[in-house]
Scaffold this motif. Sequence first.
Motif, PDB file in Angstrom:
ATOM      1  N   UNK A  80       0.715  -1.060   0.051  1.00 23.59           N
ATOM      2  CA  UNK A  80      -0.076  -0.067   0.038  1.00 23.59           C
ATOM      3  C   UNK A  80       0.747   1.309   0.106  1.00 23.59           C
ATOM      4  N   UNK A  81       0.657   2.039   0.983  1.00 27.58           N
ATOM      5  CA  UNK A  81       1.477   3.315   1.288  1.00 27.58           C
ATOM      6  C   UNK A  81       2.613   3.131   2.327  1.00 27.58           C
ATOM      7  N   UNK A  82       3.179   1.845   2.807  1.00 32.50           N
ATOM      8  CA  UNK A  82       4.029   1.624   3.614  1.00 32.50           C
ATOM      9  C   UNK A  82       5.201   0.819   2.969  1.00 32.50           C
ATOM     10  N   UNK A  83       6.258   1.505   3.373  1.00 32.44           N
ATOM     11  CA  UNK A  83       7.818   0.773   3.019  1.00 32.44           C
ATOM     12  C   UNK A  83       8.103   0.435   4.370  1.00 32.44           C
ATOM     13  N   UNK A  84       8.480  -0.902   4.278  1.00 34.28           N
ATOM     14  CA  UNK A  84       9.289  -1.426   5.653  1.00 34.28           C
ATOM     15  C   UNK A  84      10.521  -1.752   5.159  1.00 34.28           C
ATOM     16  N   UNK A  85      11.408  -1.177   5.980  1.00 35.12           N
ATOM     17  CA  UNK A  85      12.890  -1.460   5.336  1.00 35.12           C
ATOM     18  C   UNK A  85      13.659  -2.195   6.729  1.00 35.12           C
ATOM     19  N   UNK A  86      14.218  -3.272   6.584  1.00 35.91           N
ATOM     20  CA  UNK A  86      15.181  -3.540   7.506  1.00 35.91           C
ATOM     21  C   UNK A  86      16.701  -3.309   7.155  1.00 35.91           C
ATOM     22  N   UNK A  87      17.639  -2.629   8.162  1.00 38.18           N
ATOM     23  CA  UNK A  87      18.710  -2.147   7.391  1.00 38.18           C
ATOM     24  C   UNK A  87      19.836  -2.631   8.638  1.00 38.18           C
ATOM     25  N   UNK A  88      21.114  -2.577   8.112  1.00 38.40           N
ATOM     26  CA  UNK A  88      22.177  -2.738   8.752  1.00 38.40           C
ATOM     27  C   UNK A  88      23.383  -1.999   8.389  1.00 38.40           C
ATOM     28  N   UNK A  89      24.479  -1.842   9.285  1.00 32.49           N
ATOM     29  CA  UNK A  89      25.794  -1.000   8.709  1.00 32.49           C
ATOM     30  C   UNK A  89      26.504  -0.977  10.138  1.00 32.49           C
ATOM     31  N   UNK A  90      26.581   0.092  10.743  1.00 33.54           N
ATOM     32  CA  UNK A  90      27.175   0.112  12.188  1.00 33.54           C
ATOM     33  C   UNK A  90      26.455  -0.248  13.314  1.00 33.54           C
ATOM     34  N   UNK A  91      24.840  -0.232  13.014  1.00 31.76           N
ATOM     35  CA  UNK A  91      24.040  -0.675  13.678  1.00 31.76           C
ATOM     36  C   UNK A  91      22.901  -1.268  12.962  1.00 31.76           C
ATOM     37  N   UNK A  92      21.827  -2.141  13.329  1.00 35.32           N
ATOM     38  CA  UNK A  92      20.798  -2.664  12.628  1.00 35.32           C
ATOM     39  C   UNK A  92      19.564  -2.662  13.129  1.00 35.32           C
ATOM     40  N   UNK A  93      18.531  -2.378  12.001  1.00 30.26           N
ATOM     41  CA  UNK A  93      17.356  -1.879  12.836  1.00 30.26           C
ATOM     42  C   UNK A  93      16.212  -2.115  11.736  1.00 30.26           C
ATOM     43  N   UNK A  94      15.074  -1.299  11.818  1.00 30.90           N
ATOM     44  CA  UNK A  94      13.828  -1.397  11.208  1.00 30.90           C
ATOM     45  C   UNK A  94      13.608   0.038  11.064  1.00 30.90           C
ATOM     46  N   UNK A  95      13.157   0.665   9.874  1.00 29.10           N
ATOM     47  CA  UNK A  95      12.362   1.777   9.693  1.00 29.10           C
ATOM     48  C   UNK A  95      11.060   1.460   8.760  1.00 29.10           C
ATOM     49  N   UNK A  96      10.014   2.176   9.068  1.00 29.80           N
ATOM     50  CA  UNK A  96       8.691   2.148   8.561  1.00 29.80           C
ATOM     51  C   UNK A  96       8.316   3.395   8.073  1.00 29.80           C
ATOM     52  N   UNK A  97       8.331   3.673   6.753  1.00 25.06           N
ATOM     53  CA  UNK A  97       7.892   4.895   6.033  1.00 25.06           C
ATOM     54  C   UNK A  97       6.612   4.781   5.514  1.00 25.06           C
ATOM     55  N   UNK A  98       5.645   6.056   5.840  1.00 23.80           N
ATOM     56  CA  UNK A  98       4.576   6.013   5.263  1.00 23.80           C
ATOM     57  C   UNK A  98       4.817   6.943   3.995  1.00 23.80           C
ATOM     58  N   UNK A  99       4.332   6.596   2.793  1.00 23.63           N
ATOM     59  CA  UNK A  99       4.551   7.231   1.739  1.00 23.63           C
ATOM     60  C   UNK A  99       3.367   8.308   1.744  1.00 23.63           C
ATOM     61  N   UNK A 100       3.764   9.686   1.741  1.00 29.35           N
ATOM     62  CA  UNK A 100       2.805  10.464   1.919  1.00 29.35           C
ATOM     63  C   UNK A 100       2.491  11.066   0.407  1.00 29.35           C
ATOM     64  N   UNK A 101       3.336  11.090  -0.280  1.00 33.21           N
ATOM     65  CA  UNK A 101       3.222  11.250  -1.836  1.00 33.21           C
ATOM     66  C   UNK A 101       4.491  10.762  -2.525  1.00 33.21           C
ATOM     67  N   UNK A 102       4.702  10.859  -3.900  1.00 32.78           N
ATOM     68  CA  UNK A 102       5.937  10.358  -4.578  1.00 32.78           C
ATOM     69  C   UNK A 102       7.241  11.265  -4.077  1.00 32.78           C
ATOM     70  N   UNK A 103       7.191  12.317  -3.304  1.00 29.60           N
ATOM     71  CA  UNK A 103       8.171  13.133  -2.900  1.00 29.60           C
ATOM     72  C   UNK A 103       8.458  12.986  -1.650  1.00 29.60           C
ATOM     73  N   UNK A 104       7.564  12.595  -0.626  1.00 29.35           N
ATOM     74  CA  UNK A 104       8.015  12.630   0.965  1.00 29.35           C
ATOM     75  C   UNK A 104       7.457  11.315   1.398  1.00 29.35           C
ATOM     76  N   UNK A 105       8.505  10.764   2.489  1.00 24.31           N
ATOM     77  CA  UNK A 105       8.265   9.628   3.154  1.00 24.31           C
ATOM     78  C   UNK A 105       8.449  10.087   4.504  1.00 24.31           C
ATOM     79  N   UNK A 106       7.411   9.740   5.240  1.00 23.11           N
ATOM     80  CA  UNK A 106       7.596   9.985   6.702  1.00 23.11           C
ATOM     81  C   UNK A 106       7.954   8.682   7.654  1.00 23.11           C
ATOM     82  N   UNK A 107       9.126   8.659   8.249  1.00 21.94           N
ATOM     83  CA  UNK A 107       9.430   7.383   8.753  1.00 21.94           C
ATOM     84  C   UNK A 107       9.503   7.492  10.301  1.00 21.94           C
ATOM     85  N   UNK A 108       9.739   6.081  10.688  1.00 21.31           N
ATOM     86  CA  UNK A 108       9.764   5.794  12.215  1.00 21.31           C
ATOM     87  C   UNK A 108      10.638   4.616  12.137  1.00 21.31           C
ATOM     88  N   UNK A 109      11.905   4.682  13.146  1.00 19.98           N
ATOM     89  CA  UNK A 109      12.723   3.713  13.070  1.00 19.98           C
ATOM     90  C   UNK A 109      13.311   3.410  14.486  1.00 19.98           C
TER      91      UNK A 109
END
Length: 134
Positions: A80-109
């Motif tokens: 739908x309009x939610x992008x869920x991403x698992x990530x790693x690097x110096x730390x690992x975690x998750x970020x969930x973005x709400x796609x507001x429109x094709x220009x803006x994503x509002x995330x919580x991580x």
Amino acid sequence: MPSRSYLILFATMMIALTTSGGSATAQTLDITGNYDCEGRNADGGAYRGQVEIVRKRDIYLVRWRVGSDDVYDGVGILTGDVLSVSYSGAISGIVVYEVKDEQTLAGRWAINSGDGRVFVENLTRKSPTPSPPG
């Protein structure tokens, strides 16, 4: 016992499967591209960086460049309009973005080694570089 990477990926997939999207669908959204990101660290300090989102069939590959040295790579699923991403690097975690429109994503991580708090990060698509007149 599964590794943390598998647990994070499993959590990402479960969030993507159980989150109801808005009126936009994955088929109509084009979120690929380059973004500026702004967010808050666990210590309350602000950070800025660059994010690239690339689609690979049904998944999204996400790369964050924060500061001069920090690079994080992630894999995500758009539902739908939610992008869920698992990530790693110096730390690992998750970020969930709400796609507001094709220009803006509002995330919580959140990070797996953190104290259980959730933080905010916003992405704003960079304007494409205009082609030279020809």
